[in-house]
Design an enzyme around this catalytic site. Structure first.
Site, PDB file in Angstrom:
ATOM      1  N   HIS A   1       0.852  -1.201   0.000  1.00  0.00           N
ATOM      2  CA  HIS A   1       0.000   0.000   0.000  1.00  0.00           C
ATOM      3  C   HIS A   1       0.879   1.239   0.000  1.00  0.00           C
ATOM      4  O   HIS A   1       2.098   1.145   0.103  1.00  0.00           O
ATOM      5  CB  HIS A   1      -0.989  -0.020   1.160  1.00  0.00           C
ATOM      6  CG  HIS A   1      -0.365   0.088   2.521  1.00  0.00           C
ATOM      7  ND1 HIS A   1       0.467  -0.875   3.043  1.00  0.00           N
ATOM      8  CD2 HIS A   1      -0.460   1.047   3.474  1.00  0.00           C
ATOM      9  CE1 HIS A   1       0.852  -0.512   4.257  1.00  0.00           C
ATOM     10  NE2 HIS A   1       0.306   0.650   4.541  1.00  0.00           N
TER      11      HIS A   1
ATOM     12  N   HIS B   1       1.460   3.953   1.945  1.00  0.00           N
ATOM     13  CA  HIS B   1       2.002   4.738   3.060  1.00  0.00           C
ATOM     14  C   HIS B   1       3.527   4.889   2.936  1.00  0.00           C
ATOM     15  O   HIS B   1       4.220   3.981   2.495  1.00  0.00           O
ATOM     16  CB  HIS B   1       1.618   4.107   4.392  1.00  0.00           C
ATOM     17  CG  HIS B   1       0.154   4.294   4.729  1.00  0.00           C
ATOM     18  ND1 HIS B   1      -0.520   3.513   5.632  1.00  0.00           N
ATOM     19  CD2 HIS B   1      -0.747   5.188   4.258  1.00  0.00           C
ATOM     20  CE1 HIS B   1      -1.784   3.923   5.717  1.00  0.00           C
ATOM     21  NE2 HIS B   1      -1.946   4.923   4.883  1.00  0.00           N
TER      22      HIS B   1
ATOM     23  N   ASP C   1       6.139   4.791   4.741  1.00  0.00           N
ATOM     24  CA  ASP C   1       7.137   3.858   5.278  1.00  0.00           C
ATOM     25  C   ASP C   1       7.165   2.535   4.507  1.00  0.00           C
ATOM     26  O   ASP C   1       7.926   1.624   4.850  1.00  0.00           O
ATOM     27  CB  ASP C   1       6.920   3.622   6.779  1.00  0.00           C
ATOM     28  CG  ASP C   1       5.540   3.067   7.109  1.00  0.00           C
ATOM     29  OD1 ASP C   1       4.558   3.496   6.477  1.00  0.00           O
ATOM     30  OD2 ASP C   1       5.446   2.203   7.999  1.00  0.00           O
ATOM     31  N   HIS C   2       6.361   2.451   3.456  1.00  0.00           N
ATOM     32  CA  HIS C   2       6.361   1.271   2.591  1.00  0.00           C
ATOM     33  C   HIS C   2       6.885   1.588   1.184  1.00  0.00           C
ATOM     34  O   HIS C   2       7.184   0.676   0.423  1.00  0.00           O
ATOM     35  CB  HIS C   2       4.947   0.678   2.483  1.00  0.00           C
ATOM     36  CG  HIS C   2       4.397   0.236   3.809  1.00  0.00           C
ATOM     37  ND1 HIS C   2       4.211  -1.081   4.143  1.00  0.00           N
ATOM     38  CD2 HIS C   2       4.032   0.952   4.906  1.00  0.00           C
ATOM     39  CE1 HIS C   2       3.736  -1.166   5.379  1.00  0.00           C
ATOM     40  NE2 HIS C   2       3.619   0.059   5.860  1.00  0.00           N
TER      41      HIS C   2
ATOM     42  N   HIS D   1      -7.070  -1.574   6.304  1.00  0.00           N
ATOM     43  CA  HIS D   1      -6.082  -0.571   6.738  1.00  0.00           C
ATOM     44  C   HIS D   1      -6.111   0.588   5.735  1.00  0.00           C
ATOM     45  O   HIS D   1      -6.211   1.756   6.111  1.00  0.00           O
ATOM     46  CB  HIS D   1      -4.709  -1.228   6.797  1.00  0.00           C
ATOM     47  CG  HIS D   1      -3.589  -0.281   7.090  1.00  0.00           C
ATOM     48  ND1 HIS D   1      -3.427   0.344   8.299  1.00  0.00           N
ATOM     49  CD2 HIS D   1      -2.557   0.146   6.300  1.00  0.00           C
ATOM     50  CE1 HIS D   1      -2.354   1.119   8.249  1.00  0.00           C
ATOM     51  NE2 HIS D   1      -1.807   1.025   7.052  1.00  0.00           N
TER      52      HIS D   1
ATOM     53  N   ASP E   1       0.436  -4.007   6.323  1.00  0.00           N
ATOM     54  CA  ASP E   1      -0.156  -3.497   7.565  1.00  0.00           C
ATOM     55  C   ASP E   1      -1.562  -4.053   7.778  1.00  0.00           C
ATOM     56  O   ASP E   1      -2.377  -3.441   8.479  1.00  0.00           O
ATOM     57  CB  ASP E   1      -0.226  -1.958   7.541  1.00  0.00           C
ATOM     58  CG  ASP E   1       1.141  -1.326   7.723  1.00  0.00           C
ATOM     59  OD1 ASP E   1       2.121  -2.055   7.966  1.00  0.00           O
ATOM     60  OD2 ASP E   1       1.231  -0.085   7.618  1.00  0.00           O
TER      61      ASP E   1
ATOM     62  N   HIS F   1       5.590  -4.659  10.514  1.00  0.00           N
ATOM     63  CA  HIS F   1       5.993  -4.006  11.771  1.00  0.00           C
ATOM     64  C   HIS F   1       6.234  -4.984  12.909  1.00  0.00           C
ATOM     65  O   HIS F   1       5.552  -5.999  13.029  1.00  0.00           O
ATOM     66  CB  HIS F   1       4.924  -2.998  12.216  1.00  0.00           C
ATOM     67  CG  HIS F   1       4.835  -1.794  11.336  1.00  0.00           C
ATOM     68  ND1 HIS F   1       5.675  -0.707  11.463  1.00  0.00           N
ATOM     69  CD2 HIS F   1       3.996  -1.509  10.316  1.00  0.00           C
ATOM     70  CE1 HIS F   1       5.353   0.199  10.551  1.00  0.00           C
ATOM     71  NE2 HIS F   1       4.343  -0.264   9.837  1.00  0.00           N
TER      72      HIS F   1
HETATM   73 ZN    ZN Z   1       0.171   1.620   6.461  1.00  0.00          ZN
END
Ligand code: ZN
Length: 257
Positions: free
Chosen positions: A59, A61, A63-64, A114, A131, A169
């Site tokens: 996805h 976001h 941090d990905h 998410h 996530d 995570h």
């Molecule tokens: Zn995320």
């Protein structure tokens, strides 16, 4: 032996505070999942003396995805992801990918919740869940709904019990504190708490984890269990009827925990 290459190996690359970037390594292909940072990926590939074959993204976001541009520039490799990722191959879920050099095919799962367009990747017995599913927990609802996330977790629960889950995570210990609050008498929660304490104490990851184990202590995979339902109703002080309402209240409880 097999001319197509050696079996899959998965390297754990820690990033930021508590992210993992997963790097799949075969003799003829290397694939990275959710490279939020390019540097740990480049360092690992330099050590292996291999280029990068492909990037899989669950996805959009930051941090990905924040490492993607640098990796594409360095390795000219294709990017697979949904429409909110600058991908060469746009996916919706349901596709089967044949990545050049990779021994096993990649099955793409649509697992919204998410985010409304979250993907997961199943490679052999390994599920890269982004996530959506964490050990002892699940992702927060950003622009997806509780019903979507409940359906997505049910879809994952229908996979073979020995499936290995690779989330993005290291939230396991925090999630287990919540699992303990929901089901104080669940001995599987206590066992996982002890196991996680030992692993983290040695500086090791608690991941991946088998689906069969998650079903024993992850409250978000157990929202239909009577013990979990009673705990939710006691927490909010009223009774509920619909599965999705139990799930939504469980998610809200965790958000405020
Ligand atoms: Zn995320």
């Amino acid at each position: 032996m097999c001319s197509r290459g050696k079996l899959l190996q998965v390297l754990t690359l820690p990033a930021f505070n508590d992210n993992y970037i997963w790097l799949l390594v075969e003799s003829t292909a290397t694939v990275v999942v959710d490279p939020g940072d390019a540097q740990p990926v480049i360092a690992a590939l330099d050590e292996l003396q291999k280029p990068l074959s492909a990037i899989l993204v669950t996805h959009h976001h930051w941090d990905h995805v924040d490492g993607i541009a640098e990796l594409v520039e360095k390795y000219q490799c294709p990017v697979y992801g949904n429409t909110r990722v600058s991908a060469d191959y746009l996916l919706q879920g349901g596709e089967t990918l044949d990545i050049a050099g990779l021994l096993q095919k990649v099955q793409v799962l649509s697992v919204p919740g998410h985010t409304s367009d979250h993907l997961a990747y199943l490679i052999g017995e390994r599920l890269f869940s982004g996530d959506t599913l964490f050990s002892a927990g699940c992702g927060k609802l950003f622009d997806g709904t509780a019903q979507q996330l409940l359906n997505s977790l049910e879809q994952i629960c229908a996979l073979p019990e020995q499936t290995l889950i690779y989330p993005t995570h290291e939230y396991t210990q925090n999630n287990l504190r919540f699992a303990k609050a929901v089901e104080p008498d669940n001995v599987w929660v206590d066992q996982r708490i002890e196991q996680a304490l030992q692993l983290r104490g040695q500086g090791l990851t608690t991941l991946p984890v088998r689906l069969v184990d998650e079903k024993r202590y992850n409250p978000f995979l157990r929202s239909r269990e009577n013990s979990v339902k009673v705990a939710i109703e006691n927490h909010i002080g009223r009774s509920l009827n619909q599965d999705v309402d139990f799930f939504a209240e469980l998610r809200r409880w965790k958000d405020n925990f």
